[in-house]
Design a protein around this motif. Structure first.
Motif, PDB file in Angstrom:
ATOM      1  N   UNK A 339       4.747   2.202   6.076  1.00 21.07           N
ATOM      2  CA  UNK A 339       4.279   1.310   7.150  1.00 21.07           C
ATOM      3  C   UNK A 339       3.262   0.348   6.550  1.00 21.07           C
ATOM      4  N   UNK A 340       3.314  -0.913   6.981  1.00 21.24           N
ATOM      5  CA  UNK A 340       2.441  -1.950   6.428  1.00 21.24           C
ATOM      6  C   UNK A 340       1.810  -2.746   7.563  1.00 21.24           C
ATOM      7  N   UNK A 341       0.549  -3.120   7.386  1.00 22.12           N
ATOM      8  CA  UNK A 341      -0.111  -4.071   8.281  1.00 22.12           C
ATOM      9  C   UNK A 341      -0.402  -5.305   7.435  1.00 22.12           C
ATOM     10  N   UNK A 342       0.227  -6.443   7.809  1.00 21.72           N
ATOM     11  CA  UNK A 342       0.188  -7.645   6.971  1.00 21.72           C
ATOM     12  C   UNK A 342      -1.016  -8.529   7.284  1.00 21.72           C
ATOM     13  N   UNK A 343      -2.172  -7.908   7.346  1.00 26.03           N
ATOM     14  CA  UNK A 343      -3.414  -8.650   7.478  1.00 26.03           C
ATOM     15  C   UNK A 343      -3.802  -9.174   6.097  1.00 26.03           C
ATOM     16  N   UNK A 344      -4.976  -9.758   5.982  1.00 25.62           N
ATOM     17  CA  UNK A 344      -5.467 -10.201   4.677  1.00 25.62           C
ATOM     18  C   UNK A 344      -6.914  -9.737   4.521  1.00 25.62           C
ATOM     19  N   UNK A 345      -7.149  -8.594   3.874  1.00 27.45           N
ATOM     20  CA  UNK A 345      -6.245  -7.819   3.032  1.00 27.45           C
ATOM     21  C   UNK A 345      -5.268  -6.951   3.829  1.00 27.45           C
ATOM     22  N   UNK A 346      -4.181  -6.575   3.147  1.00 31.91           N
ATOM     23  CA  UNK A 346      -3.176  -5.706   3.738  1.00 31.91           C
ATOM     24  C   UNK A 346      -3.615  -4.247   3.649  1.00 31.91           C
ATOM     25  N   UNK A 347      -3.019  -3.424   4.527  1.00 27.28           N
ATOM     26  CA  UNK A 347      -3.072  -1.982   4.318  1.00 27.28           C
ATOM     27  C   UNK A 347      -1.647  -1.457   4.427  1.00 27.28           C
ATOM     28  N   UNK A 348      -1.399  -0.318   3.780  1.00 27.93           N
ATOM     29  CA  UNK A 348      -0.065   0.271   3.813  1.00 27.93           C
ATOM     30  C   UNK A 348      -0.185   1.776   3.616  1.00 27.93           C
ATOM     31  N   UNK A 349       0.771   2.504   4.163  1.00 30.78           N
ATOM     32  CA  UNK A 349       0.769   3.949   3.996  1.00 30.78           C
ATOM     33  C   UNK A 349       2.180   4.499   4.063  1.00 30.78           C
ATOM     34  N   UNK A 350       2.363   5.666   3.449  1.00 25.24           N
ATOM     35  CA  UNK A 350       3.652   6.355   3.518  1.00 25.24           C
ATOM     36  C   UNK A 350       3.384   7.853   3.493  1.00 25.24           C
ATOM     37  N   UNK A 351       4.213   8.599   4.214  1.00 21.22           N
ATOM     38  CA  UNK A 351       4.063  10.046   4.235  1.00 21.22           C
ATOM     39  C   UNK A 351       2.978  10.505   5.201  1.00 21.22           C
ATOM     40  N   UNK A 352       2.440  11.672   4.924  1.00 23.93           N
ATOM     41  CA  UNK A 352       1.459  12.288   5.804  1.00 23.93           C
ATOM     42  C   UNK A 352       0.089  11.626   5.684  1.00 23.93           C
ATOM     43  N   UNK A 353      -0.687  11.691   6.768  1.00 22.90           N
ATOM     44  CA  UNK A 353      -2.091  11.313   6.753  1.00 22.90           C
ATOM     45  C   UNK A 353      -2.927  12.587   6.803  1.00 22.90           C
ATOM     46  N   UNK A 354      -4.211  12.459   6.548  1.00 17.78           N
ATOM     47  CA  UNK A 354      -5.085  13.626   6.687  1.00 17.78           C
ATOM     48  C   UNK A 354      -5.034  14.156   8.119  1.00 17.78           C
ATOM     49  N   UNK A 355      -4.982  13.236   9.067  1.00 11.79           N
ATOM     50  CA  UNK A 355      -4.989  13.641  10.476  1.00 11.79           C
ATOM     51  C   UNK A 355      -3.727  14.417  10.827  1.00 11.79           C
ATOM     52  N   UNK A 356      -2.561  13.951  10.343  1.00 10.18           N
ATOM     53  CA  UNK A 356      -1.308  14.640  10.667  1.00 10.18           C
ATOM     54  C   UNK A 356      -1.258  16.017  10.021  1.00 10.18           C
TER      55      UNK A 356
END
Length: 445
Positions: A339-356
């Motif tokens: 998953x990606x958020x195309x802000x500037x700067x960007x953030x992106x993640x894949x797989x599990x999070x600490x919360x999940x």
């Protein structure tokens, strides 16, 4: 008219599965009631990213002195930005149409309705014609959720569609909803000069993303002038006034424009789906690992499944469905979808999070480093340090990766591949990354 497979919906899932099946020698009919390419290409992913790129160039010029480049104060021409957006959409739409035509896919512009599905034959009507197929693939997409807020129906408000078409930049913009779409428009209009306020009912923006990375993005945009009202509910809207409630206290805030961005939901009406007895999942259609619904000759791909409502998820689901129909072994693996958020700067993640993982009571450890441990990142970023975070499970297995900093959208696929193939940290570290590249941050972590 007889075909092997009918596809309802011409978005990323629909046109992908149509091309794959036609390449495999099947006779395909594709129905799309609006524009080929669906929401993503016409009023979502592509037009948004086209405009965000213009905003990114504007930001870069404004900060060029930090890189030893001086220039006059930059300006922008919004009508020309919109013209370029339209040109990009037309170019990509034409490309999709050309590919489908080359593979002899029959494309019908109209609203298809399923009449019946019995004895392995499915009957579909579009206009005055009736079509008979042995298999059906539902790719009906999603629609914007409009919340029930007193006064909203009497107010001229924006959804993402209007926000992409406006020829003027509002002096102030309130975005109701701090998800991915809301944050991308916050980024765009902040760069263009609006006073942007984001109202989010939860305690952090970007639900589902890693909270640490989300907080870093929020802090960066707070520095840029965006105001975040977390744990706050919109109780009413009266034209240019918004009533907010937080911890039982109400305040009234003026805003020239309001953008409603509280999410999207699968489209399940208007296509005769009531004539099918398909099991539901969440607010969508239930599917198995090869994208079959509870009726084995009917498949569902894209936002209609209710999983992640992302274009690249839809494409992968379409590939899996096509492969199953063609007799090729394949299955859907959602944990490796980034998953990606195309802000500037960007953030992106894949797989599990600490919360999940905490929610699932799974033991894990975390390794993380600032993105400045990558030489290439340092050469291209003067404004912030960024973060790369790797979440590790038992036997060093990589469970999740989360990035704050450009170009997160480009390098997150490397992490997705590691998760898809079940790599351990040691195995991934043996991969050779070219130097200098931002992707080397994974070895540093």
């Amino acid at each position: 008219m007889a075909f092997d497979v009918a596809i309802i919906g011409g978005g990323p899932a629909g046109y992908t599965v149509a091309e794959r099946l036609a390449k495999g020698g099947l006779k395909i009919v594709l129905f799309e009631k609006r524009a080929l390419g669906g929401v993503c290409l016409n009023e979502g992913c592509i037009p948004t990213k086209t405009m965000l790129y213009s905003a990114k160039i504007l930001d870069t010029i404004r900060n060029s002195a930090k890189y030893g480049i001086t220039s006059p104060e930059p300006s922008f021409d919004l009508p020309k930005i919109l013209q370029r957006k339209t040109k990009v959409v037309k170019k990509l739409t034409a490309g999709i149409r050309a590919k489908l035509t080359a593979h002899n896919v029959t494309m019908i512009n109209g609203e298809a309705k399923v009449l019946s599905a019995a004895n392995d034959q499915i009957s579909i009507k579009c206009g005055e014609e009736t079509y008979s197929v042995s298999k059906l693939i539902l790719c009906t997409g999603s629609e914007t959720v409009i919340p029930t807020i007193p006064g909203l129906t009497e107010t001229v408000y924006w959804t993402s569609r209007e926000a992409l078409e406006s020829k003027e930049v509002p002096e102030s913009l309130t975005i109701v909803g701090g998800g991915v779409i809301g944050l991308e428009f916050a980024s765009l209009y902040n760069s263009l000069g609006s006073r942007v306020t984001v109202v989010e009912m939860l305690d952090e923006i970007l639900p589902g993303m890693d909270c640490e990375v989300s907080a870093l993005l929020r802090e960066e945009y707070t520095r840029k002038g965006v105001k975040f009202l977390l744990g706050t509910k919109v109780t009413s809207i009266n034209q240019s006034e918004i009533t907010l409630e937080k911890q039982g206290e109400q305040t009234v805030m003026p805003s020239e424009k309001v953008l409603i961005s509280v999410g999207r939901r699968p489209v399940l009406t208007g296509y005769g789906l009531e004539n099918l007895t398909l099991e539901r999942f969440r607010n969508g259609i239930a599917v198995n690992e090869v994208m079959q619904t509870s009726q084995s000759n009917i498949y569902a791909c894209g936002d209609i499944t209710g999983f992640s409502l992302l274009a690249h998820t839809a494409v992968r689901e379409a590939e899996v469905a096509a492969n199953h129909i063609l007799g090729i072994s394949d299955k859907m693996n959602y944990p490796s979808v980034p998953a990606v958020v195309y802000t500037n700067p960007e953030i992106a993640g894949v797989g599990e999070t600490e919360e999940s993982l905490k929610e699932k009571n799974i033991t894990y450890s975390v390794k993380k480093q600032p993105m400045t441990f990558s030489g290439r990142f340092v050469t291209e970023n003067e404004l912030f340090n960024g973060l790369c975070k790797v979440i590790i499970g038992e036997n060093e297995k990589i469970l999740g990766v989360h990035i704050f900093g450009n170009p997160a959208s480009e390098i997150i696929a490397l992490a997705g591949m590691a998760i898809e193939h079940g790599l351990t940290l040691s195995q991934w570290q043996r991969t050779v990354f070219p130097h200098p590249t931002v992707g080397e941050i994974f070895k540093e972590v």
